[in-house]
Design a protein around this motif. Structure first.
Motif, PDB file in Angstrom:
ATOM      1  N   GLN A   1      36.415 -13.606 -11.902  1.00 16.39           N
ATOM      2  CA  GLN A   1      36.916 -12.260 -11.608  1.00 16.39           C
ATOM      3  C   GLN A   1      38.390 -12.268 -11.202  1.00 16.39           C
ATOM      4  O   GLN A   1      39.092 -11.264 -11.405  1.00 16.39           O
ATOM      5  CB  GLN A   1      36.036 -11.610 -10.530  1.00 16.39           C
ATOM      6  CG  GLN A   1      34.642 -11.281 -11.077  1.00 16.39           C
ATOM      7  CD  GLN A   1      33.603 -11.005  -9.987  1.00 16.39           C
ATOM      8  OE1 GLN A   1      33.941 -10.699  -8.854  1.00 16.39           O
ATOM      9  NE2 GLN A   1      32.337 -11.104 -10.349  1.00 16.39           N
TER      10      GLN A   1
ATOM     11  N   ARG B   1      31.864 -17.011  -9.979  1.00 15.28           N
ATOM     12  CA  ARG B   1      32.137 -15.596 -10.283  1.00 15.28           C
ATOM     13  C   ARG B   1      33.498 -15.172  -9.732  1.00 15.28           C
ATOM     14  O   ARG B   1      34.209 -14.400 -10.369  1.00 15.28           O
ATOM     15  CB  ARG B   1      31.034 -14.708  -9.696  1.00 15.28           C
ATOM     16  CG  ARG B   1      29.725 -14.784 -10.467  1.00 15.28           C
ATOM     17  CD  ARG B   1      28.714 -13.784  -9.891  1.00 15.28           C
ATOM     18  NE  ARG B   1      27.458 -13.795 -10.633  1.00 15.28           N
ATOM     19  CZ  ARG B   1      26.262 -14.003 -10.074  1.00 15.28           C
ATOM     20  NH1 ARG B   1      26.159 -14.225  -8.768  1.00 15.28           N
ATOM     21  NH2 ARG B   1      25.169 -13.976 -10.819  1.00 15.28           N
TER      22      ARG B   1
ATOM     23  N   GLN C   1      31.664  -3.073 -13.724  1.00 16.13           N
ATOM     24  CA  GLN C   1      32.903  -3.668 -14.235  1.00 16.13           C
ATOM     25  C   GLN C   1      33.806  -2.636 -14.916  1.00 16.13           C
ATOM     26  O   GLN C   1      35.031  -2.813 -14.944  1.00 16.13           O
ATOM     27  CB  GLN C   1      32.575  -4.833 -15.172  1.00 16.13           C
ATOM     28  CG  GLN C   1      31.978  -6.014 -14.393  1.00 16.13           C
ATOM     29  CD  GLN C   1      31.285  -7.047 -15.270  1.00 16.13           C
ATOM     30  OE1 GLN C   1      31.514  -7.109 -16.470  1.00 16.13           O
ATOM     31  NE2 GLN C   1      30.433  -7.864 -14.669  1.00 16.13           N
TER      32      GLN C   1
ATOM     33  N   THR D   1      35.273 -14.646  -1.945  1.00 17.46           N
ATOM     34  CA  THR D   1      36.223 -13.606  -2.351  1.00 17.46           C
ATOM     35  C   THR D   1      35.696 -12.866  -3.581  1.00 17.46           C
ATOM     36  O   THR D   1      34.704 -13.273  -4.174  1.00 17.46           O
ATOM     37  CB  THR D   1      37.602 -14.212  -2.686  1.00 17.46           C
ATOM     38  OG1 THR D   1      37.464 -15.106  -3.793  1.00 17.46           O
ATOM     39  CG2 THR D   1      38.184 -14.956  -1.496  1.00 17.46           C
ATOM     40  N   GLN D   2      36.391 -11.810  -3.931  1.00 21.87           N
ATOM     41  CA  GLN D   2      36.061 -10.947  -5.073  1.00 21.87           C
ATOM     42  C   GLN D   2      34.819 -10.103  -4.770  1.00 21.87           C
ATOM     43  O   GLN D   2      33.702 -10.624  -4.652  1.00 21.87           O
ATOM     44  CB  GLN D   2      35.849 -11.752  -6.371  1.00 21.87           C
ATOM     45  CG  GLN D   2      37.137 -12.308  -6.953  1.00 21.87           C
ATOM     46  CD  GLN D   2      38.052 -11.216  -7.511  1.00 21.87           C
ATOM     47  OE1 GLN D   2      37.589 -10.118  -7.816  1.00 21.87           O
ATOM     48  NE2 GLN D   2      39.327 -11.519  -7.620  1.00 21.87           N
TER      49      GLN D   2
ATOM     50  N   ALA E   1      35.497  -1.773 -11.799  1.00 23.03           N
ATOM     51  CA  ALA E   1      36.172  -2.857 -11.067  1.00 23.03           C
ATOM     52  C   ALA E   1      37.144  -3.661 -11.923  1.00 23.03           C
ATOM     53  O   ALA E   1      38.081  -4.252 -11.388  1.00 23.03           O
ATOM     54  CB  ALA E   1      35.136  -3.795 -10.447  1.00 23.03           C
TER      55      ALA E   1
ATOM     56  N   LEU F   1      32.755  -8.103  -6.362  1.00 27.25           N
ATOM     57  CA  LEU F   1      31.514  -8.158  -7.160  1.00 27.25           C
ATOM     58  C   LEU F   1      30.776  -9.481  -6.944  1.00 27.25           C
ATOM     59  O   LEU F   1      29.545  -9.516  -6.889  1.00 27.25           O
ATOM     60  CB  LEU F   1      31.799  -7.960  -8.655  1.00 27.25           C
ATOM     61  CG  LEU F   1      32.461  -6.653  -9.078  1.00 27.25           C
ATOM     62  CD1 LEU F   1      32.475  -6.537 -10.596  1.00 27.25           C
ATOM     63  CD2 LEU F   1      31.777  -5.443  -8.478  1.00 27.25           C
ATOM     64  N   ALA F   2      31.551 -10.551  -6.826  1.00 24.88           N
ATOM     65  CA  ALA F   2      30.932 -11.864  -6.575  1.00 24.88           C
ATOM     66  C   ALA F   2      30.247 -11.869  -5.213  1.00 24.88           C
ATOM     67  O   ALA F   2      29.151 -12.431  -5.059  1.00 24.88           O
ATOM     68  CB  ALA F   2      31.991 -12.969  -6.652  1.00 24.88           C
TER      69      ALA F   2
ATOM     70  N   GLU G   1      26.968  -9.802  -5.448  1.00 24.48           N
ATOM     71  CA  GLU G   1      25.900 -10.546  -6.133  1.00 24.48           C
ATOM     72  C   GLU G   1      25.378 -11.679  -5.234  1.00 24.48           C
ATOM     73  O   GLU G   1      24.181 -11.972  -5.225  1.00 24.48           O
ATOM     74  CB  GLU G   1      26.401 -11.111  -7.474  1.00 24.48           C
ATOM     75  CG  GLU G   1      26.759 -10.008  -8.482  1.00 24.48           C
ATOM     76  CD  GLU G   1      25.981 -10.110  -9.785  1.00 24.48           C
ATOM     77  OE1 GLU G   1      24.939 -10.786  -9.854  1.00 24.48           O
ATOM     78  OE2 GLU G   1      26.427  -9.468 -10.768  1.00 24.48           O
ATOM     79  N   TYR G   2      26.286 -12.291  -4.470  1.00 27.88           N
ATOM     80  CA  TYR G   2      25.845 -13.321  -3.518  1.00 27.88           C
ATOM     81  C   TYR G   2      24.880 -12.722  -2.492  1.00 27.88           C
ATOM     82  O   TYR G   2      23.818 -13.287  -2.217  1.00 27.88           O
ATOM     83  CB  TYR G   2      27.049 -13.957  -2.810  1.00 27.88           C
ATOM     84  CG  TYR G   2      26.626 -14.802  -1.629  1.00 27.88           C
ATOM     85  CD1 TYR G   2      26.149 -16.084  -1.816  1.00 27.88           C
ATOM     86  CD2 TYR G   2      26.665 -14.286  -0.332  1.00 27.88           C
ATOM     87  CE1 TYR G   2      25.717 -16.856  -0.734  1.00 27.88           C
ATOM     88  CE2 TYR G   2      26.239 -15.045   0.748  1.00 27.88           C
ATOM     89  CZ  TYR G   2      25.762 -16.328   0.545  1.00 27.88           C
ATOM     90  OH  TYR G   2      25.324 -17.074   1.599  1.00 27.88           O
TER      91      TYR G   2
END
Lengths: 217, 217
Positions: free
Chosen positions: B102, B98, A102, A68-69, A105, A71-72, A75-76
Motif C-alpha cells: 500500500q 500489505r 480501495q 502502518t497503512q 483509499a 487498510l493493512a 485487515e490485521y
C-alpha cells in the motif's frame, strides 16, 4: 494497551478509529499534529519508526511492531481479533469490499491529502480556486464511481456490503466527512448518502468522529 | 478462462499479471488502450462494467463478476486459488506485506498515473519541467520510505518478505519499471534494487513485463 498514532482530521486515522470501535478494542490515542511545528509526523523519533511519516500507525502492544497503512491495519485487526468481522467470508465478496475500500483509499484520498494540496500551492503555485477545483474534481470522479458500484449491486444493503458495517464503510464515512468539510456537493450520491447516515447512527462511528478525539482543536 | 482487462504500460495491471503468473493461472488478455480514441477505458461498455474506468479488471469466468482494483484482485487470487501463497500466514507478517504494497499502491502510484499527469498539464497548465518534477518528487518520497521499511527490517529477505515473492513484490517491480521509464535516479534505493533484480530473474516477472504483452506498442 495498543497505541494509535492519530490526528483527529486525518481521514486514514479516522478509518482505523472506526474499525477499532467496531471491534470494541480499547486503545490509547497518541496525537501526531500534522500542522504544528511543520508537522509532528516529520519528527525524528516518529520518522524512524514510520519512514512514511504519515498517520495512522498502530503499536499493537508495548515493544510490539508498529503497523502502518490504514487498510493493512484494519485487515490485521480483523484477522487477529474477534468481534464482528469487517470483511465477509467468501473470496468474491471480500474482493468486492476491498475494491470499494480501495476505490476510496487508493484512487480518491491520496490525491487530496494535506501533503498533495501543499505541493500544489507551494511548489506549483496554483491559486486557491485551482486547488479547490482539483479537490472537487477527484471527489466527484471518485464518489461518482463508488455510487455506481454501490447502486448497481445486489450485494449492497443497509451498509456497503450487506447488513453490517465493514472495511468499505470504514473508508467511505471519513471520505464523506472530508468532502463535506470542503463544501463538495453530495446530492448526486444518494446511495452513499444513505449508507453514511446508517453508519453515523451507530455509536462506533460516532466515537471515531474527528470532533470526539482528544486532540480535536 | 479468466479475462484480464489490461494495458501493457499500466502499473496496476502489471501487478496483477505478475500475480497471475506466480500462481500459474492461464488467462486471456483483453487490451484496453488508455490513450487511443481518448481512452478505451471510457467506452460505454467498459465503463458500465467498471464505473471507475480504470484497468485492470478481472473477469473470473464467463458471466462471472468483474473484479476491480489490483490489490483486491491479487488477494482474491491468493484466497481462491492454490499455488504459491502471495501473503504470509501470520497476521503481523500479513500486515507488513500489505503495508509495503500500500505504500506503493496508495501513496505513490496514484499521484503519478496518467489521469493525474494529464490534469496537471491540461487543467493546471503546468510546464513539462514542473510535471516531471512532480513525478520525481513523489517517486523519491515514496521509494525513500519503502527503502527504509525494507532495509530496516529483519523480515526482508531475498524478496520484500522472506525468500519467496509475494504481494509487495507484485507492486514494487512495476513501480520501479515506471520510475526507470521516467528517468528517475534509483541509486539511493539499494535494497529495492536488489529485490527487483531478484524478481526480474524469475520467469513469472519476465512474462508479466509490459514489452511481453500482446498490446505492447
Amino acid at each position: 494497551m495498543p497505541k494509535l498514532y492519530s490526528y483527529f482530521r486525518s481521514s486514514a486515522a479516522y478509518r482505523v478509529r472506526i474499525a477499532l470501535a467496531l471491534k470494541g478494542l480499547p486503545y490509547e490515542t497518541v496525537p501526531v499534529h500534522l500542522l504544528r511545528d511543520g508537522g509532528e509526523q516529520h519528527g525524528a523519533a516518529y520518522r524512524a519508526a514510520n519512514p512514511q511519516a504519515l498517520v495512522p500507525a498502530l503499536q499493537t502492544e508495548d515493544g510490539g511492531p508498529l503497523l502502518t497503512q490504514s487498510l493493512a491495519i484494519i485487515e490485521y485487526l480483523d484477522e487477529a481479533h474477534g468481534g464482528p468481522p469487517l470483511l465477509p467470508a467468501a473470496p468474491l465478496a471480500r474482493a468486492r469490499v476491498r475494491a470499494l475500500a480501495q476505490a476510496v483509499a487508493c484512487d480518491l484520498h491520496p490525491l487530496n491529502n494535506l501533503r498533495v494540496l501543499r505541493y500544489l500551492k507551494r511548489d506549483l503555485g496554483v491559486s486557491d480556486e485551482q486547488k479547490n477545483a482539483w479537490y472537487a474534481h477527484w471527489v466527484a470522479l471518485g464518489l461518482g464511481a463508488v455510487e455506481q458500484m454501490l447502486a448497481g449491486s445486489p450485494d449492497t444493503g443497509r451498509f456497503c456490503h450487506g447488513e453490517a458495517p465493514g472495511l468499505a464503510d470504514c473508508c467511505l464515512v471519513p471520505q464523506i466527512y472530508n468532502a463535506q468539510r470542503f463544501g463538495c456537493p453530495l446530492d448526486a450520491y444518494p446511495t452513499i448518502g444513505r449508507i453514511v447516515a446508517a453508519c453515523n447512527a451507530l455509536p462506533a462511528f460516532q466515537q471515531a468522529a474527528p470532533e470526539r478525539q482528544p486532540d480535536a482543536a
